[in-house]
Every structure is written in C-alpha cells, then in structure tokens.
Design a protein around this motif. Structure first.
Motif, PDB file in Angstrom:
ATOM      1  N   ALA A 230      -0.542  -9.412   5.585  1.00  0.00           N
ATOM      2  CA  ALA A 230       0.433  -8.631   4.823  1.00  0.00           C
ATOM      3  C   ALA A 230       1.858  -9.132   5.091  1.00  0.00           C
ATOM      4  O   ALA A 230       2.182  -9.505   6.209  1.00  0.00           O
ATOM      5  CB  ALA A 230       0.329  -7.169   5.206  1.00  0.00           C
ATOM      6  N   THR A 231       2.644  -9.152   4.062  1.00  0.00           N
ATOM      7  CA  THR A 231       4.048  -9.549   4.241  1.00  0.00           C
ATOM      8  C   THR A 231       4.815  -8.371   4.838  1.00  0.00           C
ATOM      9  O   THR A 231       4.520  -7.232   4.513  1.00  0.00           O
ATOM     10  CB  THR A 231       4.652  -9.897   2.870  1.00  0.00           C
ATOM     11  OG1 THR A 231       3.662 -10.559   2.100  1.00  0.00           O
ATOM     12  CG2 THR A 231       5.856 -10.788   3.011  1.00  0.00           C
TER      13      THR A 231
ATOM     14  N   ARG B  28       4.213 -11.567  -7.275  1.00  0.00           N
ATOM     15  CA  ARG B  28       3.798 -10.498  -6.373  1.00  0.00           C
ATOM     16  C   ARG B  28       4.985  -9.642  -5.919  1.00  0.00           C
ATOM     17  O   ARG B  28       4.944  -8.407  -5.971  1.00  0.00           O
ATOM     18  CB  ARG B  28       3.098 -11.147  -5.169  1.00  0.00           C
ATOM     19  CG  ARG B  28       2.435 -10.196  -4.230  1.00  0.00           C
ATOM     20  CD  ARG B  28       1.586 -10.974  -3.240  1.00  0.00           C
ATOM     21  NE  ARG B  28       1.084 -10.084  -2.212  1.00  0.00           N
ATOM     22  CZ  ARG B  28       1.780  -9.743  -1.134  1.00  0.00           C
ATOM     23  NH1 ARG B  28       2.981 -10.219  -0.947  1.00  0.00           N
ATOM     24  NH2 ARG B  28       1.242  -8.914  -0.252  1.00  0.00           N
ATOM     25  N   THR B  29       6.053 -10.318  -5.485  1.00  0.00           N
ATOM     26  CA  THR B  29       7.225  -9.610  -4.969  1.00  0.00           C
ATOM     27  C   THR B  29       7.856  -8.721  -6.038  1.00  0.00           C
ATOM     28  O   THR B  29       8.253  -7.587  -5.766  1.00  0.00           O
ATOM     29  CB  THR B  29       8.270 -10.618  -4.480  1.00  0.00           C
ATOM     30  OG1 THR B  29       7.597 -11.774  -3.998  1.00  0.00           O
ATOM     31  CG2 THR B  29       9.117 -10.032  -3.400  1.00  0.00           C
TER      32      THR B  29
ATOM     33  N   ILE C 267      -4.739  -8.131  -7.914  1.00  0.00           N
ATOM     34  CA  ILE C 267      -5.009  -9.579  -7.950  1.00  0.00           C
ATOM     35  C   ILE C 267      -6.490  -9.843  -7.648  1.00  0.00           C
ATOM     36  O   ILE C 267      -7.156 -10.623  -8.339  1.00  0.00           O
ATOM     37  CB  ILE C 267      -4.096 -10.323  -6.941  1.00  0.00           C
ATOM     38  CG1 ILE C 267      -2.634 -10.215  -7.401  1.00  0.00           C
ATOM     39  CG2 ILE C 267      -4.511 -11.790  -6.808  1.00  0.00           C
ATOM     40  CD1 ILE C 267      -1.614 -10.658  -6.356  1.00  0.00           C
ATOM     41  N   ALA C 268      -7.009  -9.150  -6.634  1.00  0.00           N
ATOM     42  CA  ALA C 268      -8.413  -9.345  -6.252  1.00  0.00           C
ATOM     43  C   ALA C 268      -9.350  -8.983  -7.408  1.00  0.00           C
ATOM     44  O   ALA C 268     -10.355  -9.659  -7.647  1.00  0.00           O
ATOM     45  CB  ALA C 268      -8.734  -8.507  -5.017  1.00  0.00           C
TER      46      ALA C 268
ATOM     47  N   VAL D  71      -0.803  -4.158  -5.351  1.00  0.00           N
ATOM     48  CA  VAL D  71      -0.692  -5.444  -6.048  1.00  0.00           C
ATOM     49  C   VAL D  71      -1.834  -6.368  -5.610  1.00  0.00           C
ATOM     50  O   VAL D  71      -2.470  -7.038  -6.434  1.00  0.00           O
ATOM     51  CB  VAL D  71       0.685  -6.097  -5.787  1.00  0.00           C
ATOM     52  CG1 VAL D  71       0.739  -7.479  -6.438  1.00  0.00           C
ATOM     53  CG2 VAL D  71       1.801  -5.216  -6.319  1.00  0.00           C
ATOM     54  N   ASP D  72      -2.105  -6.374  -4.311  1.00  0.00           N
ATOM     55  CA  ASP D  72      -3.175  -7.256  -3.825  1.00  0.00           C
ATOM     56  C   ASP D  72      -4.539  -6.843  -4.377  1.00  0.00           C
ATOM     57  O   ASP D  72      -5.371  -7.696  -4.701  1.00  0.00           O
ATOM     58  CB  ASP D  72      -3.182  -7.269  -2.289  1.00  0.00           C
ATOM     59  CG  ASP D  72      -1.943  -7.987  -1.739  1.00  0.00           C
ATOM     60  OD1 ASP D  72      -1.257  -8.660  -2.546  1.00  0.00           O
ATOM     61  OD2 ASP D  72      -1.652  -7.863  -0.535  1.00  0.00           O
TER      62      ASP D  72
ATOM     63  N   ASP E 176      -0.041 -13.282  -8.903  1.00  0.00           N
ATOM     64  CA  ASP E 176       0.225 -13.613  -7.509  1.00  0.00           C
ATOM     65  C   ASP E 176       1.623 -14.206  -7.360  1.00  0.00           C
ATOM     66  O   ASP E 176       2.354 -13.886  -6.427  1.00  0.00           O
ATOM     67  CB  ASP E 176      -0.838 -14.597  -6.996  1.00  0.00           C
ATOM     68  CG  ASP E 176      -0.913 -14.592  -5.481  1.00  0.00           C
ATOM     69  OD1 ASP E 176      -1.622 -13.729  -4.944  1.00  0.00           O
ATOM     70  OD2 ASP E 176      -0.240 -15.427  -4.855  1.00  0.00           O
TER      71      ASP E 176
ATOM     72  N   GLU F 100       2.220  -3.066  -1.727  1.00  0.00           N
ATOM     73  CA  GLU F 100       1.565  -4.344  -1.433  1.00  0.00           C
ATOM     74  C   GLU F 100       0.054  -4.228  -1.625  1.00  0.00           C
ATOM     75  O   GLU F 100      -0.578  -5.097  -2.227  1.00  0.00           O
ATOM     76  CB  GLU F 100       1.825  -4.740   0.020  1.00  0.00           C
ATOM     77  CG  GLU F 100       3.062  -5.547   0.199  1.00  0.00           C
ATOM     78  CD  GLU F 100       3.271  -5.872   1.668  1.00  0.00           C
ATOM     79  OE1 GLU F 100       2.266  -6.117   2.371  1.00  0.00           O
ATOM     80  OE2 GLU F 100       4.421  -5.840   2.106  1.00  0.00           O
ATOM     81  N   ALA F 101      -0.494  -3.146  -1.069  1.00  0.00           N
ATOM     82  CA  ALA F 101      -1.941  -2.955  -1.174  1.00  0.00           C
ATOM     83  C   ALA F 101      -2.353  -2.876  -2.638  1.00  0.00           C
ATOM     84  O   ALA F 101      -3.370  -3.427  -3.049  1.00  0.00           O
ATOM     85  CB  ALA F 101      -2.352  -1.678  -0.440  1.00  0.00           C
TER      86      ALA F 101
ATOM     87  N   ARG G  12      -3.076  -1.286 -10.200  1.00  0.00           N
ATOM     88  CA  ARG G  12      -4.461  -1.460  -9.760  1.00  0.00           C
ATOM     89  C   ARG G  12      -5.432  -0.852 -10.777  1.00  0.00           C
ATOM     90  O   ARG G  12      -6.457  -1.430 -11.109  1.00  0.00           O
ATOM     91  CB  ARG G  12      -4.656  -0.779  -8.401  1.00  0.00           C
ATOM     92  CG  ARG G  12      -6.050  -0.890  -7.892  1.00  0.00           C
ATOM     93  CD  ARG G  12      -6.248  -0.345  -6.501  1.00  0.00           C
ATOM     94  NE  ARG G  12      -5.248   0.608  -6.060  1.00  0.00           N
ATOM     95  CZ  ARG G  12      -5.073   0.950  -4.774  1.00  0.00           C
ATOM     96  NH1 ARG G  12      -5.820   0.412  -3.849  1.00  0.00           N
ATOM     97  NH2 ARG G  12      -4.175   1.824  -4.428  1.00  0.00           N
TER      98      ARG G  12
END
Lengths: 301, 513
Positions: free
Chosen positions: A2-3, A99-100, A124-125, A120-121, A96, A117-118, A176
């Motif tokens: 994680a960033t 993402r920011t 993407i997944a 967006v990720d 991706d 963050e969770a 999501r």
C-alpha cells in the motif's frame, strides 16, 4: 504494497495554486455531453463545501444512451474473445495509471485514504480478473452434449444485449461497485447504460474517461449521472433494454415497481437485495447476462 | 431342397406375402380414387385403468380438494369424459407447499445425492416399464398421435429422469470452483402440449438438485401427471417430495405466488409468463420461464430439398403444431421457392389426420375447443389480411376437435399469422434473397426460442447460427430434443434453460466456493 496516505494527500491541489476543476458531464456514445435538459445538481464534500456540479441526466438522455448502447452492441459482441480480453485489460492498465487521481477523488468525496486505496485496487483487480475470463468463461459455461442420436450438439453462451445498471449507491462502492457490476456485463459482449451512484458520482465520470482512452468502443458503456427514481423507471420500461441490474436501488417499493415494469419485455432482472451476497468470481455474475444457444446438426455422410 | 411344410420362417413369410395386393400402380401420393389407404390400426386403450375421480396428491396421499369441486377432463378426439379431477384452489396449494417444505426440511435435504439419484433412477425405470400405459393415456387425454406419445413423449420423459438421476451425486462437477445448495420448494406449472414430458423436464432436475416440488399440470391434460403419482408410490419416493395439485389458472397462480415457494418454473404462453414475472417482483423467488415462440425455418436453395421438406413438415405439423418451438415461419430462398412449395404440398397430401390412437396417424386432435377456436380465428385473420391459404384434401373425423394442416403463402411480415404464435398446424411461408435478409426477417420478432437452417454449406450454417436470436438452432434438422441438450429462449421466449448440465443451475444457489 500500500502507498503511504501521505503521498496521496500531497498530490491534492495546494492552496497556493488556483486549480482547474473538472466539469463532470455524461458519457454517451463515446462522447461527453451535458444533459440535454441543461440541469445539474450540486455535490458537496464531507465538510459540506462545494465539490462539483454534476449533470442531472433526463429520461431523454437515458433513451439516447440506450440507443447508443444498442448501436454499439453488435460490434462489441462480435469482437473476438481475445480482443475483448485485451480491451478489458487495457481498462485495468489505464485505471492503474490514474490510481492517484481516483484515490484523491474518493478522498475529496469523504473517503479515508486507506479506504480509497482499497477501493481503487479492488476495482483494478476486478477488471484484470475479467480481462482474463473473456476467452474462458464460454469454455466453463458451454458444453458439447452427448445426445442419444446421430447429431453433433453444442451449447454456447451469447451476450444478452443491452443491460441497464443502477450502480451501487453506498460509499466505498462508487468505483469498486462499478467494476463489480460492469465487468461481468462487458466480458461476454453486452453493452451497458449505467446510472452512477447518486451521492458518489464523480468516480463514475472519471472512470468514463478511462473507458474513453482504453479502446472500449464508444457506446459500449454509457454513464448517466442523476437521480435513480427519475432515470430507472424509463430504463426498466424501455423495450430495447434486455436486462437490468438493480444493484443500487435502495428503496424496496421502487425496486418492486421497476421489476414489474421490466416484465413488459421480460428483461432479465437482478434484484437489489442480492447485492450484498454478490462476489466477483460468482459464475452467475456473468451468466445472468448471457443466453445459452444450443445447436444441433446431423452426423452423416 | 426339402419341400415338406416346416416351421421354417422363410417360406411361411413368403406365403403370407403372396396373396397381398400389390400397391396400386397409380399411387402418386396425391389424394384421389387410387389413394393408398391404410387400414385402421387402433391402439387398445384397455391397458389404461382410470379411476372415476382423482384428488390432489399431497404429502404422499390423495387429498380431497378444499373446494369439494371437481372438473371433467375430456378426450379431444372422442369428446368423451375420461375422469373427474380435483379443482385446486389456494388452500390446496398451501397444503401442498407445506407438505413440500416439511419433506424438504425433514427428509429430502438430509439425503445424500447418491440416494436422491437412486430414487430418480427408479422413477426412470418404472416409466419405461409402464411406457405403453402412459403413451396411450397421453394420447387419450391430449389428442396427440400415439406414434408420438409412444416414440417421443414417454421415452424422453424416462430419459430425462435417467439423465438427472446421475447428476444428483455429481453437482460439484457441474459448477467447478463454485459452491451449490438447493433452493427449497419448487413451484412448477406446466402446459398441455407435452404433459408428461414437461413434468419430467421440471421434476427431474428439481429433485436431483435437492429441492421438493409442487406441480400443477394443465387443466386439459392432468391424467398422466396423476398416473405418475402411482410411479412415485412404486418408487417409494418419500411422502411430500413431489406434490401434485390439479386445476386451472387459479391453482397455477396460487403456486406462483405462494410466499413459501423458493423457485418458480413455468412453461406456457408469453402473456402468462409476463404475469408471473410481475407476480414474483420484489420477492426472492428464482424463476425460469419457457414461453412462446415464432420460429423461423430458413431454407437455402442449396439445401437437400427432400430432407428440408421433411423438416418443415416435422417442424410445424408435429404434435398438431402445439409446440412452442414449432417452425411456424418458413423462409424459402426465392430461387428454390417453387420447388419447395411443390414438394411440400405433395408431402402434405400424404399426412394422415385422425384418431390419435391409430398407429398410422400423423396429425391428431387439437387439444381443446378453446385452442381450436383460437387457431380458426388466426387462420381467418390470415385469409382476411390477404395471404393465400392451402390445405390438403384429407378428410377430418366427424367427431372431435380437428384442424386441417394449413399453409399460407404470400405472407408478409406484418401479417398476424407471421407475428403471433398460433400454436396449431399452420405454416406461414415468406421468401428471402440473401442470408442478411433472412437473418433480418427471422429476427424480426420479440420471441427467440428456436430456429432452423437448411443448407449444405457448413460455413453458412455457422454464420447463420451465430446471428439468429434463438436459444435452440436446428441445422439441417428440426424439433429434436434430448435430456442432455439445454432448451430455452432468448428475449420474450423466457429465461433459464431446461435440460443438460445448464438445466441444473435454475434449481441451485451457485456461488463462489
């Protein structure tokens, strides 16, 4: 990995610089028009400060979107599965890369950095998962059938057609939830008209920018912002819509009324109450928007 | 070689052949004084022992209807009453759903898949053992030719149970990577065109998946479903796993809208299908609908025309056209039009219409007076709208509900006979020039159940198959059915599939494992 949240907040416009805020518009037929009605609604951030004016789509905009989706579905459904897979993967790539931006946008709308963050990720997944499913799902769902006579017989799934989606409303699902509902619709070759989350519509429009730059043909996905109770009935009644996902309809009475409307041309309906129990990877997520076609041919000389 | 009379079969056979008259030399297959007539070959009905009166079958027992009312089921060919049947109401349905729920909770859901499978295997075998009885009764009650009940309906019903029996302990193979569990109580409403076969299509997958059943057979054809209760008893199926409530639309609506029914399966008209879709709105019920159709049967000029004509005839005159997937719209490529129509008319002159119990009958009786009236009205509309009507010169029995096989030529797409489902032995013929035109016309309907394509060119078959909006496409054949082959429609022909591996999904919760 994680960033660190710090890094994301650093990317937010500083007070020193006068920013260039985005006009959030609709996404119909590959273009970004304002609502034909000229209406918009004001969106506030978590601290009740002005965030954006969002287009308030009309029923006419919804009909235009259905028309665009119908026009696009023939090409998209005939694209090879490999090609559709690559386009969906491209969505994940472009998402991706931005993402920011998406994290910032979610944070501005009230999400915590970690949750943003969770989210967006996860989105993407979901796109990557479906990118890799495009040329496989029909092998999982389809079959050759050993009939008791000299015939070759096989069954294959085909896309249902134009699918209307009332996107999930709840916070934490604006991006999501869009991926979770949209990816399984697109993977088989359907086109979609999406009514974005009413209170969290910004990521949906930014996501449309991702679609516009990801080789997704114009009209395959159309995004409307506005009010569910205004837009959903027209989509549920529309005779050129083949299926409707009511994921984001939170009012039970409205959901029932929409399902009744949808019966007029026997749309495939996904009821809202099931949303909590839906998971990416459930085969039903894909099969509910496919039609199985079975073909017979005699075997002879 | 010895010439003494022996029991050797060869000379004996020859001897019986000699006195037989040679077929008339003038036989052309067309009606006329020299037509080769068939002697009557009626199937005996003595194998069927009907009771005077049937109650509902609920919880393994015969239960009198709450209304205390019965209705008479009539043979559409003799117009004689066959038996009295209980008139179901919401009260009876409620009793049946309670029995099904109890059986689900206390018995059926606790059994292993292997055990459920064994019951289904037993049912399949008993149906085979009593096949003749079921075939005769099906033809008596519904009017379909015995040839068809004997060779299609009953064997397919048994095969369906045999097929799904084997799935009961293999559900995890059907949905790799997914978890499955039964839904609970399935409420099923079936039509009158294939009474026992539709029962099998509904009951077999439901039980294999672990559900219990309340089934409502059609008002005009309840008898094979009631005879099936004896099969359940002989198979030793636990009480309440299958419950049968007879009656009309009132009982059907009660099944669909009962709050404790988890799954609704319906086969019937699109209009009723839409009512059901509205009735279940806002509930958690899972639904499959297998509804009407207006199938296109497309014949290209390179098709094997004699086979195509057999397919056309089988497509629309099979079961008097009482088939949701009937090939009721024939599209002939213009260059083959004259040849196809001539062959079709010649073939139709040889169709034998009459007593459903005669083993030579091709087209039996129309199922009911109401259906006969509907067919007559739509054929009237076809004539009125300017299509050209043709019928073979066959004689119809004086008694009973019969309709001459009918062909309309000069039909345009806007005609009612090209748009509406007639559900009778009536074919509408249209023409086309290019494959693209054929697709456009074929898909110009809100339905999407089935279609046919006739051509010798393989690549054209696959191209047509991929463009036709239909759940089943028969290429160089028509109206084939098999338990392993999924069946069901696109668009307003309904949703969900019956048959095959994919026919299990509608009876299960399937989610990521």
């Amino acid at each position: 990995m994680a960033t660190a949240p710090k890094k994301t907040t650093a990317a937010r416009p500083t007070a020193k610089r006068l920013g260039v805020p985005k006009t959030y518009k609709l996404y119909i037929g590959g273009k970004f028009p304002r609502s034909e009605s000229g209406r918009s609604y004001e969106l506030l951030d978590a601290k009740d400060a002005f965030l954006a004016n969002v287009s308030q789509a009309s029923r006419k905009d919804a009909r235009d979107a259905v028309q665009a989706a119908r026009k696009a579905v023939s090409g998209w459904s005939k694209a090879t599965a490999y090609n559709r897979g690559q386009v969906l993967y491209r969505i994940a790539e472009v998402l991706d890369g931005r993402r920011t931006q998406f994290i910032d946008e979610l944070v501005a709308a009230g999400s915590t950095a970690r949750a943003a963050e969770a989210e967006v990720d996860a989105a993407i997944a979901t796109w990557v998962f479906h990118a890799g499913f495009a040329d496989k799902y029909s092998q999982v769902i389809g079959s050759t059938n050993p009939v008791a006579a000299p015939y070759f017989n096989f069954s294959l799934p085909e896309p249902t057609g134009v699918v209307a989606v009332i996107a999930p409303q709840q916070a934490g699902f604006s991006l999501r939830g869009l991926a979770a509902t949209l990816a399984p619709i697109l993977v088989s070759g359907n086109s979609a008209v999406v009514v974005a989350s009413e209170l969290n519509p910004l990521s949906a429009i930014s996501f449309a920018e991702v679609l516009a730059t990801s080789d997704v043909p114009g009209g395959v996905v159309n995004v409307l912002t506005g009010f569910v109770d205004e837009l959903a009935p027209g989509l549920a009644k529309h005779m050129d819509v083949n299926a409707i996902d009511l994921a984001g309809v939170e009012d039970d009475t409205l959901a029932t009324a929409l399902e009744v409307d949808a019966a007029e041309n026997l749309k495939r309906v996904v009821r809202p109450r099931t949303f909590a129990a839906r998971h990416t990877g459930d085969l039903a997520e894909i099969t509910r928007f496919t039609e199985l076609k079975t073909v017979w041919h005699p075997i002879g000389v | 070689m010895a010439t003494k009379p022996t029991s050797s079969s060869t000379p004996a056979k020859k001897a019986t052949q000699t006195p037989r008259q040679a077929p008339p030399k003038t036989r052309t297959g067309v009606a006329g004084p020299n037509r080769w007539d068939y002697a009557p070959a009626p199937e005996s009905t003595s194998i069927v022992q009907l009771r005077d009166r049937y109650d509902h079958f609920i919880g393994g027992e015969w239960v009198k209807p709450a209304s205390k009312k019965y209705f008479t089921t009539v043979s559409p060919s003799t117009l004689k009453p066959l038996a009295e049947v209980a008139e179901g109401t919401a009260k009876d349905v409620d009793k049946a759903v309670r029995a099904a729920r109890a059986a689900f909770e206390n018995d059926w859901s606790k059994r292993s898949g292997a055990e459920r499978g064994r019951f289904l295997f037993r049912i399949a075998r008993i149906l085979q053992e009593r096949a003749r009885e079921f075939a005769v009764l099906e033809s008596m009650d519904g009017g379909k030719p015995i040839k068809e009940s004997r060779d299609v309906d009953v064997p397919l019903a048994a095969a369906h149970f045999f097929y799904y029996a084997g799935w009961a302990d293999k559900l995890e193979y059907a949905f790799p990577g997914q978890k499955v569990r039964p839904l609970g109580v399935a409420g099923q409403v079936i039509p009158w065109n294939f009474p026992l076969m539709m029962l099998a299509w509904k009951v077999a997958p439901a039980l294999a998946a672990g559900n219990t059943v309340v089934l409502k057979p059609a008002e005009t054809t309840p008898l094979t479903a009631l005879l099936f209760c004896e099969v359940l008893e002989q198979a030793g199926l636990p009480a309440g796993v299958v419950n049968i409530v007879t009656g009309d639309g009132v009982a059907g609506a009660a099944v669909v809208s009962h709050p404790d029914v988890d799954k609704v399966a319906f086969t019937g008209s699109t209009a009723v299908g839409k009512q059901i879709a509205r009735a279940v709105a806002g509930t958690d019920k899972k639904v499959t609908l297998e509804l009407g159709g207006k199938a296109a049967n497309i014949v290209f000029d390179d098709a094997p025309l004699d086979q195509a004509v057999e397919g056309i005839v089988n497509g629309i005159y099979f079961n008097q056209g009482h088939v949701c997937c009937a090939g009721s719209r024939l599209f002939v490529q213009e260059s083959a039009y004259d040849a196809v129509i001539a062959k079709l008319k010649r073939r139709m002159e040889t169709l034998r219409i009459g007593d459903p119990l005669d083993k030579n009958t091709d087209v039996g009786a129309i199922n009911s007076k109401a259906q006969l009236e509907r067919i007559t009205a739509l054929v009237g509309a076809g004539v009125e709208e300017g299509a050209e009507i043709w019928q073979p010169s066959c004689e119809l029995p004086k008694k009973g509900y019969y309709f001459r096989p009918t062909v309309f030529t000069g039909v345009s797409q806007s005609h009612r006979i090209a748009q509406e489902e007639i559900f009778g032995p009536v074919l509408s013929v249209l023409t086309f020039r290019t494959p693209a035109e054929a697709i456009e016309k074929a898909n110009n309907t809100p339905y999407g159940l089935s279609a046919g394509v006739w051509t010798e060119k393989g690549s054209r078959i696959l191209s047509m198959v991929s463009k036709l909006k239909a759940g089943v496409v028969w290429a160089n054949t028509f109206n084939r059915f098999d338990p392993t082959s999924p069946f069901g429609g696109f668009q307003e022909s309904g949703y969900g599939r019956e048959g095959g591996l994919q026919g299990l999904a509608p009876y299960l919760h399937v989610e990521k494992g």
